[in-house]
Design an enzyme around this catalytic site. Sequence first.
Site, PDB file in Angstrom:
ATOM      1  N   ASP A  77      44.430  17.282  21.936  1.00  0.00           N
ATOM      2  CA  ASP A  77      45.535  16.947  22.836  1.00  0.00           C
ATOM      3  C   ASP A  77      46.871  17.343  22.227  1.00  0.00           C
ATOM      4  O   ASP A  77      46.971  17.644  21.034  1.00  0.00           O
ATOM      5  CB  ASP A  77      45.537  15.454  23.162  1.00  0.00           C
ATOM      6  CG  ASP A  77      45.702  14.581  21.925  1.00  0.00           C
ATOM      7  OD1 ASP A  77      45.075  14.885  20.895  1.00  0.00           O
ATOM      8  OD2 ASP A  77      46.443  13.586  21.989  1.00  0.00           O
ATOM      9  N   GLU A 144      44.604  11.956  20.183  1.00  0.00           N
ATOM     10  CA  GLU A 144      45.147  11.554  18.887  1.00  0.00           C
ATOM     11  C   GLU A 144      46.574  11.059  19.015  1.00  0.00           C
ATOM     12  O   GLU A 144      46.989  10.117  18.339  1.00  0.00           O
ATOM     13  CB  GLU A 144      45.086  12.747  17.916  1.00  0.00           C
ATOM     14  CG  GLU A 144      45.480  12.419  16.479  1.00  0.00           C
ATOM     15  CD  GLU A 144      46.955  12.612  16.181  1.00  0.00           C
ATOM     16  OE1 GLU A 144      47.398  12.194  15.090  1.00  0.00           O
ATOM     17  OE2 GLU A 144      47.679  13.176  17.044  1.00  0.00           O
TER      18      GLU A 144
END
Length: 486
Positions: A77, A144
């Site tokens: 991400d 994350e």
Amino acid sequence: MNKNDLKPAVVFAEFAKINQIPRPSKREEKMIEYLKNWGESHGLDTKVDETGNVIIRKPATKGMENRQTVILQSHMDMVCDKLVDVEFDFDKDAIKTYVDGEWLTAEGTTLGADDGIGCAIELAILSADDIEHGPIECVFTRDEETGLSGAEGMKAGFMTGDYLINLDSEDEGEIFVSCAGGRNTQAKFTFGRQAAAAGSFFIKGSLKGLVGGHSGDDINKKRANAIKLLGRFLFQEMKRYEGISLAQFHSGKLHNAIPRDGYFVIAVPNDLKENIRADWNVFAAEVEDEFHVTDTQMVFAMESTEAENIIAPDVAKKFVWALQAVDNGIYAICQDEALGGMVETSSNIASVHTSENTIDILSSQRSNVMSNLDNMCATIQAVFELAGAEAISSDGYPAWKMKADSKLQEIVVASYKKLFGKDPIVRGIHAGLECGLFSERYPNLDMVSFGPTLRFVHTPDERLHIPTVQMVWDHLLDVLKNIPQK
């Protein structure tokens, strides 16, 4: 230098493909599907766990079958931020990159090199047929940036390697061997709205152009925080004059970013409006001087605006006083000499937004000493609770403690010295890495983190230093060749 000259070509080719794929935190489905298809199309053992993490396994090259297994890990991400005047949909649009000297950056948005370049390096390793390595597990975690929920949801046994190299660091030549743990603290003021006093004049004060940055790794750089500056002006004026009312306050987006812009709307007695404007100009000059090294592009603006209902005055005052009082920035420096004066504990006021009946505040606390992390969260809670807000801290994620007898650290440092003729810096980082969570599930895992140089991550100024990608690539290939036998 142009895009066709970027080296290693295989890494930048993979990064270009990744930046065509929307991958906001918590909405990584397209990236998960891309990685799954990529692994399967290359004939590699590919699995997706129930959380959405992806693992792609590559067998050892000939003669390296008896080496210990290495896990290469990055997160899929990216932080999605853009300039206020840029039209961009992070759920649909591809990141547009360009070369600026020795740097790769994006057109008005975050670049996504955090941690897209780590993913690209992994895919380049997986696709290469001209390098030596033992068994490899390439792991791509989701979410994350907004909660480490990918690493949190990973069950023991998903990874089976002996060593783990995290590719989510931002300073080439630095080998990270520990990281901070973190928690978020949220506060909420609840109120009713009412009409402003008769004859009130409404003013909008705004601030933009701050550098911002990562609320962990950049917290020691004395960069300005838009929330603290706007709150500071309001506190000053409400102490100085009677009759100032607050209608709106908006600043910040992400828990892990130092807020770069924001605005407030206030109602003031008509005979005070020129005083407020004059004070704003003085305040702007003072703040620009205060941050003349770190934030050179501040833009202060003040204008009249339409009338609206105001926040209950007693709540508004307590809110402004709390913003003035609450800790922001460095709270403590590490006492461990091996960590070289790293920030131990900090807090960042990350976002404040008003609605019809609430003021919602989000802050982020970090520490590599978990008891002081608890203390920092309690300090933030206490300030807001004394002001009448509800406050609660999340469970957060653990710190990653330095491993004194790390064999992997020894290999990585020796390789760097051999390749580049100098010692790397071995240190901890005041940011959350997924290694902290991995250390709980895999207590025997030997881990380090390194990567190419990034600057201004989590902001639209994010940039990747192109020459350091080649250095990291060469370093990683040499480390893989020197992993010991089982």
